[in-house]
Design a protein around this motif. Structure first.
Motif, PDB file in Angstrom:
ATOM      1  N   LYS A  47       1.458  -5.710  24.723  1.00  0.00           N
ATOM      2  CA  LYS A  47       2.484  -6.730  24.503  1.00  0.00           C
ATOM      3  C   LYS A  47       1.967  -7.784  23.519  1.00  0.00           C
ATOM      4  O   LYS A  47       2.692  -8.203  22.607  1.00  0.00           O
ATOM      5  N   LYS A  48       0.721  -8.184  23.685  1.00  0.00           N
ATOM      6  CA  LYS A  48       0.129  -9.187  22.791  1.00  0.00           C
ATOM      7  C   LYS A  48      -0.003  -8.645  21.370  1.00  0.00           C
ATOM      8  O   LYS A  48       0.319  -9.329  20.398  1.00  0.00           O
ATOM      9  N   ILE A  49      -0.469  -7.413  21.233  1.00  0.00           N
ATOM     10  CA  ILE A  49      -0.641  -6.805  19.911  1.00  0.00           C
ATOM     11  C   ILE A  49       0.695  -6.734  19.177  1.00  0.00           C
ATOM     12  O   ILE A  49       0.778  -7.062  17.992  1.00  0.00           O
ATOM     13  N   LEU A  50       1.732  -6.305  19.858  1.00  0.00           N
ATOM     14  CA  LEU A  50       3.044  -6.163  19.223  1.00  0.00           C
ATOM     15  C   LEU A  50       3.635  -7.511  18.817  1.00  0.00           C
ATOM     16  O   LEU A  50       4.433  -7.571  17.878  1.00  0.00           O
ATOM     17  N   ALA A  51       3.253  -8.580  19.482  1.00  0.00           N
ATOM     18  CA  ALA A  51       3.811  -9.906  19.195  1.00  0.00           C
ATOM     19  C   ALA A  51       2.860 -10.796  18.396  1.00  0.00           C
ATOM     20  O   ALA A  51       3.269 -11.867  17.937  1.00  0.00           O
ATOM     21  N   TYR A  52       1.606 -10.364  18.215  1.00  0.00           N
ATOM     22  CA  TYR A  52       0.604 -11.205  17.555  1.00  0.00           C
ATOM     23  C   TYR A  52       0.994 -11.434  16.098  1.00  0.00           C
ATOM     24  O   TYR A  52       1.250 -10.496  15.350  1.00  0.00           O
ATOM     25  N   ARG A  53       1.029 -12.694  15.701  1.00  0.00           N
ATOM     26  CA  ARG A  53       1.544 -13.060  14.379  1.00  0.00           C
ATOM     27  C   ARG A  53       0.411 -13.079  13.343  1.00  0.00           C
ATOM     28  O   ARG A  53      -0.310 -14.065  13.220  1.00  0.00           O
ATOM     29  N   SER A  65       4.935 -10.780  13.256  1.00  0.00           N
ATOM     30  CA  SER A  65       4.227  -9.743  14.006  1.00  0.00           C
ATOM     31  C   SER A  65       4.433  -8.379  13.355  1.00  0.00           C
ATOM     32  O   SER A  65       5.278  -8.220  12.468  1.00  0.00           O
ATOM     33  N   VAL A  66       3.704  -7.389  13.839  1.00  0.00           N
ATOM     34  CA  VAL A  66       3.885  -6.020  13.361  1.00  0.00           C
ATOM     35  C   VAL A  66       5.309  -5.547  13.659  1.00  0.00           C
ATOM     36  O   VAL A  66       5.893  -4.782  12.890  1.00  0.00           O
ATOM     37  N   GLN A  70       8.145  -4.448  10.842  1.00  0.00           N
ATOM     38  CA  GLN A  70       8.378  -3.014  11.054  1.00  0.00           C
ATOM     39  C   GLN A  70       7.210  -2.186  10.530  1.00  0.00           C
ATOM     40  O   GLN A  70       7.388  -1.138   9.903  1.00  0.00           O
ATOM     41  N   GLY A  71       5.998  -2.672  10.822  1.00  0.00           N
ATOM     42  CA  GLY A  71       4.791  -1.981  10.405  1.00  0.00           C
ATOM     43  C   GLY A  71       4.386  -0.905  11.388  1.00  0.00           C
ATOM     44  O   GLY A  71       4.918  -0.804  12.496  1.00  0.00           O
ATOM     45  N   GLY A  72       3.430  -0.108  10.977  1.00  0.00           N
ATOM     46  CA  GLY A  72       2.929   0.956  11.833  1.00  0.00           C
ATOM     47  C   GLY A  72       1.773   0.495  12.703  1.00  0.00           C
ATOM     48  O   GLY A  72       1.145  -0.535  12.442  1.00  0.00           O
ATOM     49  N   LEU A  73       1.505   1.271  13.729  1.00  0.00           N
ATOM     50  CA  LEU A  73       0.323   1.109  14.571  1.00  0.00           C
ATOM     51  C   LEU A  73      -0.495   2.386  14.463  1.00  0.00           C
ATOM     52  O   LEU A  73       0.051   3.476  14.638  1.00  0.00           O
ATOM     53  N   LEU A  74      -1.779   2.249  14.171  1.00  0.00           N
ATOM     54  CA  LEU A  74      -2.698   3.384  14.224  1.00  0.00           C
ATOM     55  C   LEU A  74      -3.684   3.068  15.332  1.00  0.00           C
ATOM     56  O   LEU A  74      -4.478   2.128  15.220  1.00  0.00           O
ATOM     57  N   LEU A  75      -3.606   3.811  16.437  1.00  0.00           N
ATOM     58  CA  LEU A  75      -4.400   3.558  17.634  1.00  0.00           C
ATOM     59  C   LEU A  75      -5.586   4.512  17.684  1.00  0.00           C
ATOM     60  O   LEU A  75      -5.406   5.733  17.691  1.00  0.00           O
ATOM     61  N   VAL A 110      -1.228   4.761  24.371  1.00  0.00           N
ATOM     62  CA  VAL A 110      -0.473   5.466  23.334  1.00  0.00           C
ATOM     63  C   VAL A 110       0.955   5.715  23.790  1.00  0.00           C
ATOM     64  O   VAL A 110       1.917   5.472  23.046  1.00  0.00           O
ATOM     65  N   GLU A 111       1.109   6.192  25.014  1.00  0.00           N
ATOM     66  CA  GLU A 111       2.442   6.491  25.550  1.00  0.00           C
ATOM     67  C   GLU A 111       3.312   5.240  25.579  1.00  0.00           C
ATOM     68  O   GLU A 111       4.473   5.260  25.147  1.00  0.00           O
ATOM     69  N   GLN A 112       2.746   4.141  26.070  1.00  0.00           N
ATOM     70  CA  GLN A 112       3.501   2.892  26.142  1.00  0.00           C
ATOM     71  C   GLN A 112       3.838   2.383  24.743  1.00  0.00           C
ATOM     72  O   GLN A 112       4.938   1.895  24.502  1.00  0.00           O
ATOM     73  N   ALA A 113       2.897   2.479  23.817  1.00  0.00           N
ATOM     74  CA  ALA A 113       3.145   2.033  22.444  1.00  0.00           C
ATOM     75  C   ALA A 113       4.300   2.821  21.838  1.00  0.00           C
ATOM     76  O   ALA A 113       5.173   2.248  21.181  1.00  0.00           O
ATOM     77  N   LYS A 114       4.309   4.122  22.046  1.00  0.00           N
ATOM     78  CA  LYS A 114       5.388   4.958  21.504  1.00  0.00           C
ATOM     79  C   LYS A 114       6.733   4.618  22.133  1.00  0.00           C
ATOM     80  O   LYS A 114       7.773   4.768  21.488  1.00  0.00           O
TER      81      LYS A 114
END
Length: 145
Positions: A47-53, A65-66, A70-75, A110-114
């Motif tokens: 949640k923090k990563i997705l909202a971190y500015r 934020s990402v 609309q950026g990508g995440l590479l985990l 990964v599952e939650q991020a997707k």
């Protein structure tokens, strides 16, 4: 749980000389799982990563934020983030979660991020990976639960 996030213009991960995950603009996220970490830790950290500015707005201030851009995440799993480097000249990994536990939480991450974000790519847990990135800034932060 620790996550080293890097704002990137592009990033990719290879295993056995084959690209298994890549993104353009977004966040490269190295994930370190420690003993005692739980799915609650994953949920809070994600949640923090997705909202971190960390992305610039029109005034060149880090206000987006990402998700906003609309950026990508590479985990990418990285157990060395769980190292204790306080003493001596060799890291101790006694605080890292056992491999099976680490893999379970990484897969949950990964599952939650997707489920929450449209563009997610990954590395491979436990593999010898080659990660290439073009750090944008550079901008790098260590987030912890």
């Amino acid at each position: 749980m620790r996550a080293l996030i890097q704002r990137v213009a592009q990033a990719k991960v290879e295993v056995d000389q084959q690209c298994i995950g890549s993104i353009d603009q977004g966040l490269l996220v190295f994930i370190g799982v420690e003993k005692g970490d739980s799915t609650d830790d994953v949920d809070r950290l994600l949640k923090k990563i997705l909202a971190y500015r960390v992305f610039a707005d029109n005034n060149d201030k880090m206000n987006l934020s990402v998700t906003d851009v609309q950026g990508g995440l590479l985990l990418v799993s990285q157990f060395t983030l769980a190292a204790n480097t306080q003493k001596g000249l060799r890291p101790s990994f006694s605080s890292a979660a056992p491999p099976a536990e680490g893999e379970t939480l990484y897969n949950y991450f990964v599952e939650q991020a997707k489920n929450l974000h449209p563009t997610v790519a990954t590395g491979r847990f436990g593999a010898d990976m080659k990660v290439q990135l073009l750090n944008d800034g550079p901008v790098t932060f260590l987030l912890e639960t």
